[in-house]
Design a protein around this motif. Sequence first.
Motif, PDB file in Angstrom:
ATOM      1  N   MET A   1     -21.086  -7.252  -4.185  1.00 32.17           N
ATOM      2  CA  MET A   1     -19.817  -7.503  -3.507  1.00 32.17           C
ATOM      3  C   MET A   1     -20.043  -8.546  -2.419  1.00 32.17           C
ATOM      4  N   ASP A   2     -19.429  -9.691  -2.598  1.00 29.24           N
ATOM      5  CA  ASP A   2     -19.551 -10.793  -1.650  1.00 29.24           C
ATOM      6  C   ASP A   2     -18.202 -11.097  -1.011  1.00 29.24           C
ATOM      7  N   SER A   3     -18.242 -11.859   0.076  1.00 29.85           N
ATOM      8  CA  SER A   3     -17.018 -12.251   0.783  1.00 29.85           C
ATOM      9  C   SER A   3     -16.119 -11.045   1.038  1.00 29.85           C
ATOM     10  N   LEU A   4     -16.709  -9.992   1.534  1.00 29.75           N
ATOM     11  CA  LEU A   4     -15.972  -8.748   1.730  1.00 29.75           C
ATOM     12  C   LEU A   4     -14.885  -8.903   2.778  1.00 29.75           C
ATOM     13  N   LYS A   5     -13.800  -8.179   2.536  1.00 37.54           N
ATOM     14  CA  LYS A   5     -12.627  -8.216   3.404  1.00 37.54           C
ATOM     15  C   LYS A   5     -12.345  -6.817   3.937  1.00 37.54           C
ATOM     16  N   PRO A   6     -11.649  -6.698   5.064  1.00 33.93           N
ATOM     17  CA  PRO A   6     -11.311  -5.366   5.578  1.00 33.93           C
ATOM     18  C   PRO A   6     -10.561  -4.517   4.553  1.00 33.93           C
ATOM     19  N   GLU A   7      -9.765  -5.144   3.715  1.00 32.18           N
ATOM     20  CA  GLU A   7      -9.019  -4.380   2.702  1.00 32.18           C
ATOM     21  C   GLU A   7      -9.897  -3.853   1.573  1.00 32.18           C
ATOM     22  N   ASP A   8     -11.163  -4.223   1.557  1.00 32.08           N
ATOM     23  CA  ASP A   8     -12.111  -3.642   0.594  1.00 32.08           C
ATOM     24  C   ASP A   8     -12.657  -2.299   1.078  1.00 32.08           C
ATOM     25  N   THR A   9     -12.337  -1.930   2.288  1.00 36.26           N
ATOM     26  CA  THR A   9     -12.800  -0.649   2.835  1.00 36.26           C
ATOM     27  C   THR A   9     -12.260   0.511   2.002  1.00 36.26           C
ATOM     28  N   ALA A  10     -13.170   1.349   1.532  1.00 33.63           N
ATOM     29  CA  ALA A  10     -12.804   2.470   0.664  1.00 33.63           C
ATOM     30  C   ALA A  10     -14.061   3.261   0.325  1.00 33.63           C
ATOM     31  N   VAL A  11     -13.849   4.397  -0.299  1.00 33.90           N
ATOM     32  CA  VAL A  11     -14.952   5.101  -0.948  1.00 33.90           C
ATOM     33  C   VAL A  11     -15.034   4.576  -2.378  1.00 33.90           C
TER      34      VAL A  11
END
Length: 112
Positions: A82-92
Amino acid sequence: QVQLVESGGGLVQPGGSLRLSCAASGNSFRLYTMGWYRQAPGKQRELVASITSGGTTNYADSVKGRFTISRDNAKNTVLMQMDSLKPEDTAVYYCNYGGIFWGQGTQVTVSS
């Protein structure tokens, strides 16, 4: 019964990278589609990426070009870079085996 052990989650800043790993038990791993799903608070679980036994991949539109799923049949392992992660990728994030078995989940938090 198949057991799945996930690892690689954590806290990362926006724009950062993480690699998730899922190790499966048993002798039939190579025959099944593997997938990564995620569930954010208050939202339904959604498919992030999948890879068939033949190596065909599929991605959610929201992660195309940023996430890469792969598998190592010799090690019964599925990975997701997972690259260029964004705050909206926050999850389990959950590993799925053949649409049947689930891992315990690993938390990914993207925050500054």
